[in-house]
Design an enzyme around this catalytic site. Structure first.
Site, short mmCIF file in Angstrom:
data_model
loop_
_atom_site.label_atom_id
_atom_site.label_comp_id
_atom_site.label_asym_id
_atom_site.label_seq_id
_atom_site.Cartn_x
_atom_site.Cartn_y
_atom_site.Cartn_z
N GLY A 433 0.82 -1.20 0.00
CA GLY A 433 0.00 0.00 0.00
C GLY A 433 0.85 1.25 0.00
N PRO A 434 0.24 2.40 -0.19
CA PRO A 434 0.98 3.66 -0.23
C PRO A 434 1.56 4.00 1.14
CG PRO A 434 -1.38 4.05 -0.31
CD PRO A 434 -1.19 2.57 -0.44
N PRO A 435 2.49 4.95 1.18
CA PRO A 435 3.10 5.32 2.47
C PRO A 435 2.07 5.93 3.42
CG PRO A 435 4.40 6.15 0.62
CD PRO A 435 3.12 5.68 0.04
N GLY A 436 2.27 5.65 4.71
CA GLY A 436 1.48 6.31 5.74
C GLY A 436 0.10 5.76 5.99
N GLY A 438 -0.52 2.76 7.55
CA GLY A 438 -0.58 1.92 8.74
C GLY A 438 -0.03 0.52 8.59
N LYS A 439 0.82 0.27 7.60
CA LYS A 439 1.34 -1.08 7.41
C LYS A 439 2.23 -1.49 8.58
CE LYS A 439 3.28 -0.07 3.44
NZ LYS A 439 2.85 1.33 3.34
N THR A 440 3.14 -0.63 8.97
CA THR A 440 4.06 -0.96 10.06
C THR A 440 3.34 -1.07 11.38
OG1 THR A 440 5.86 0.18 8.89
CG2 THR A 440 6.17 -0.25 11.23
N SER A 756 -5.69 2.33 -18.63
CA SER A 756 -7.04 2.69 -18.18
C SER A 756 -7.54 4.00 -18.78
CB SER A 756 -7.08 2.77 -16.65
OG SER A 756 -6.21 3.78 -16.18
N LYS A 799 -9.68 5.62 -7.62
CA LYS A 799 -10.07 6.49 -8.72
C LYS A 799 -11.43 7.14 -8.47
CE LYS A 799 -7.49 3.92 -12.24
NZ LYS A 799 -7.57 3.08 -13.44
#
Length: 881
Positions: A433-436, A438-440, A756, A799
């Site tokens: 996923g994109p940064p920031g 909540g992955k970590t 797309s 999108k």
């Protein structure tokens, strides 16, 4: 038919009495004491029968039906009961049990006769009898029974069947096995069973003696080694090397305490011997010492216990994170599977408790020990002769009491730990996923929910294989790899191990670190992961690996194949608002040293920060902007300019300055040749405009806006479709001859790629060629084929949310992407008008307006038609007053 008679019942626990055997018994239960007293008042006979279960209250249900008629030889009263010596006489079968008096049982009995062989002179039968006597004598000799007493016992019993009973009584067998032998009436069959059991006991003694011999030999070698070491210590003390050798001894003690595999133990011991032979002033000494210190500091067998509570885990995830419902569901599914695996493993590994029978002390008997009692001591009869009468033990003779089997304190916890080690290997999760977003922090929450330790290493920029596997010890300054370093840091064999930024691994002439990760992340191989520095296998199979990445296409396919992907999408503005109010504002308020009433931010102010000062899928920049607001408010309060400050949109503009983000907004009016598309980036979704222009030329196609190859091909496919279907699309033939077509996508500084935008390019192109305007309140996305089919694309949620942020609520999507709308929050879905399409013709029907000549067909407002004519310049505008 046997003789019928009745006798009081003597219930036995953990033993069986055979005919012809004298047995000491301790009786203490009221019913048993009453039965003994009745026998003493009568013919001194009792029916001794074993209990099925070791319970205090003997009932007919817990007693076997086959027992032995015994005669009381002598008694001795003690406090709490009676000690007596009984002699077995004959087998009997209980037909019924009846309660007499208060709690005494009386049995109606039928005598059972042994079945002797038809021909006792049969050579095979005589050989069986001789073999049983020889092997029993050998067993007694090896157990230390004096030869004279042993010969007296063996020669004193001539009857082969009676001798088999005697041997069966003195063997160390479970009660159920002894009961089965008692119920065998055929003498020859019972002799064969007894011989088999004697042979088994002799084999056990052989194995035990072999083990004892090995232990004695090893103890002898250790004593010699200890003596030599003491001498070496004295020599080293004289040479002044005592301090260095003390460190070596400390290392030795730490190494001996480790639970190592045989191969690893051999290697470590070899290095320790090298260290002892090496001078402390040598450079090699420090290298070996550092290696051994690394080995002793690794968690070879230290682990935390998994305590999975799904309700608590769900509470932790909800407490730590807002939104991310799909991710939370996947994490809870993983924890639920782990919990079931552990519970099933505990159930499968729970062994039945072994029967244990305590010994009995007959020291209080008034008469000397009989020969049978003496032999019983030699053959282990003190254990089997323990009669389970379970009386209250006498204070002066506690050895006669029957104790419960020890269950082993802490055993359930050890079973759970063993189960946790034996459960199936869980998946290796990849958070994308994109940064920031909540992955970590989700990985940290998983560690909290499991009760495990947490360790994180960042792989961003790593481009050397040694970062993973370590350097060989031959290099100067060699160190283990990041994996082993993390295990040493966390000091647990089963942590949650986060491999952060796994998509940013590099490749250089020093090797490919992503290839080194293949072994680490393969459950079939990582149980013997070998770091180059250690050179010995280290078990990583209990580690829960979690990897994070921003761009999945940058992860090599073999590495990606070993992980299960969990997608993190960007937050909506509504979700960012909730996260800011719940988590970010309180944290920034505390960091700035402000009280709740001193720093209050209204919801519309936070929304203003989100829209005008941040452009991201996560919330990191949002937190920084809120932190800036908190610091500015703190400065004003510290300078006594204000006491409290409640922030609204105007105050935010005053403190943060002019807006720094200018997102695309819906076009103000319909235009010819301008269509609104949608695109996705790791920062989230947004809209883009595709512009098409027709001019005289040589019939070429110009594509600008820093477009990638796939996007350029989409433009060519759109032009080919327009040319081949010109008549159907209302395109004049002269518009396709000697015309140059230019397609441009604004924001030329940003590279653009992907299929797309195919239908957006086609819509803009058809609009320019047919002079039909494109609706400005419709956004579209989808891949286009040469035949006009609309194919599905990805990133639908981002999108659509980007289009909604831009003020557009009417969306055109490929029909196959209709199910992706379920990922969008229900509140947003209710505001949308979605057109699922399968052909480009459907897209054009929605997006293109009819020509001016066709307005009557659509019932257009005359005032609006006039306004459109003025905007197009077809009629002169009236002068404004």
């Amino acid at each position: 038919m046997g003789e019928r008679f009745s006798l009081p019942v003597l219930p036995l626990r953990d033993t069986v009495v055979y005919p012809g055997v004298a047995v000491p018994i301790s009786a203490g239960r009221p019913g048993t004491v009453e039965a003994v007293q009745k026998a003493l008042d009568g013919d001194r006979r009792l029916f001794a029968v074993a209990q099925r279960d070791n319970v205090d209250e003997a009932t007919a249900e817990v007693l076997h039906t086959v027992g032995t008629v015994v005669r009381v030889i002598q008694t001795h009263r003690v406090r709490g009961g009676i000690q007596l010596l009984v002699q077995g006489e004959e087998r009997a079968q209980a037909l019924t049990y009846e309660v007499m008096g208060d709690s005494m049982l009386q049995a109606s009995l039928l005598t059972m006769k042994r079945q002797s062989p038809a021909d006792s002179s049969d050579p095979a039968f005589q050989a069986l009898d001789r073999e049983l006597r020889d092997r029993a004598a050998e067993l007694g000799t090896r157990r230390g029974v004096p030869a004279e007493a042993l010969n007296q016992l063996i020669q004193g019993v001539d009857d082969p069947g009676a001798f088999a009973d005697l041997v069966a009584f003195y063997l160390e067998l479970p009660t159920e096995d002894k009961q089965e032998l008692l119920e065998v009436l055929d003498d020859e069959a019972r002799m064969r069973d007894a011989l088999l059991l004697v042979e088994r006991e002799l084999a056990r003694l052989d194995a035990q003696e072999e083990i004892q011999a090995r232990v004695q030999e090893e103890l002898g070698e250790r004593q010699r080694e200890m003596l030599l070491r003491e001498q070496m210590k004295q020599i080293q003390r004289e040479l002044g090397d005592e301090d260095d050798r003390a460190e070596v001894e400390e290392l030795r003690e730490r190494i001996e305490a480790l639970d190592l595999e045989e191969d690893a133990r051999t290697e470590v011991d070899r290095e320790l011997r090298r260290l002892e032979r090496t001078s402390p002033q040598s450079a090699e000494y420090q290298v070996i010492r550092t290696f051994l210190e690394w080995v002793t500091e690794l968690p070879w067998n230290d682990r935390t216990e998994d305590k999975i509570d799904l309700a608590k885990a769900e509470h932790i995830l909800e407490e730590d994170h807002y939104g991310l419902e799909d991710v939370k569901d996947r994490v809870l599914e993983f924890l639920a599977v782990r919990k079931l695996q552990m519970e099933r493993a505990v159930e499968a590994d729970d062994p039945e408790e072994d029967d244990e029978r305590p010994a009995i002390d007959v020291a209080d008997f008034s008469e000397p020990e009989t020969v049978a009692e003496f032999v019983a001591e030699g053959l282990g009869g003190t254990e089997s002769a323990d009669v389970a009468e379970g009386a209250e033990p006498a204070a002066e003779d506690e050895s006669t009491s029957v104790a419960d089997p020890e269950t082993g304190e802490g055993e359930p916890e050890e079973k759970e730990r063993a189960a946790a080690r034996g459960v199936g290997r869980g998946p290796i999760l990849l958070f994308v996923g994109p940064p920031g977003v909540g992955k970590t922090s989700i990985a940290q929450s998983i560690a909290r929910a499991l009760g495990r330790k947490y360790v994180r290493i960042s792989l961003g920029g790593a481009r050397d294989e040694a970062d993973i596997r370590g350097h060989r010890r031959t290099y100067v300054g060699a160190m283990p790899g990041r994996i082993v370093q993390g295990m040493r840091q966390v000091k647990s064999k089963n942590p949650v191990f986060l491999l952060d930024e796994v998509d940013k691994l590099g490749v250089s002439f020093q090797g490919d670190p992503s290839s080194a990760l293949l072994e680490v992340l393969d459950p079939a191989q990582n149980s013997s992961f070998t770091d180059h520095y250690l050179g010995i296998p280290f078990d990583l199979s209990e580690v829960l690996f979690i990897a994070t990445a921003n761009y999945i296409d940058r992860i090599p396919a073999p590495l990606l194949d070993r992980m299960e992907r969990v997608d993190f999408s960007g937050y909506t503005e509504r979700e960012k608002l909730e996260i800011a109010l719940r988590y970010l504002l309180p944290r920034q308020r505390d960091e700035a040293g402000l009280k709740d009433e001193e720093f209050e931010v209204a919801g519309d102010a936070v929304t203003s920060v989100i829209q005008n000062y941040t452009r991201e899928a996560g919330v990191r920049q949002l937190e920084r902007e809120l932190g800036k607001l908190a610091r500015k408010v703190a400065r004003k309060i510290a300078a006594d300019e204000v006491e409290t400050l409640e922030l609204d949109e105007d105050t935010v503009r005053e403190l943060l300055g002019r807006p720094r983000v200018h997102p695309e907004r819906m076009a103000p009016r319909e235009s010819i040749g301008v269509a609104t598309g949608m695109f996705y980036t790791p920062m989230g979704g947004d809209i883009m405009f595709v512009e098409a222009s027709i001019m005289p030329g040589d019939g070429g196609l110009v594509l600008t806006g820093q477009l990638g190859d796939v996007m350029k091909e989409s433009g060519r496919a759109a032009l080919s479709f327009a040319k081949s279907h010109g008549a159907e699309l209302g395109i004049p033939e002269e518009k396709l001859r000697n015309r140059e077509i230019h397609i441009h996508v604004p924001a030329g500084a940003l590279p653009k790629e992907g299929p797309s935008a195919g239908i957006t390019m086609a819509t803009a192109l058809v609009s320019a060629l047919s002079d039909r305007k494109v609706r400005h309140d419709v956004a579209m996305t989808g891949e286009l084929t040469l035949t006009g089919r609309v194919l599905p694309i990805g990133g639908v949620k981002e999108k659509v949310l980007g289009a909604v942020r831009a003020g557009i609520n009417e969306i055109v999507l490929p029909k196959d992407n209709e199910g992706d709308l379920e990922d969008i929050h229900e509140d947003v879905r209710k505001t949308l008008v979605v057109h699922p399409v399968a052909e480009l013709s459907e897209v054009l029907d929605v997006a293109l307006l009819p020509k001016r000549g066709d307005r009557k067909n659509r019932g257009a407002d005359p005032a609006m038609e006039a306004l459109e004519d003025v905007e197009e310049g077809t009629v002169p505008a009236l002068p404004q007053s």
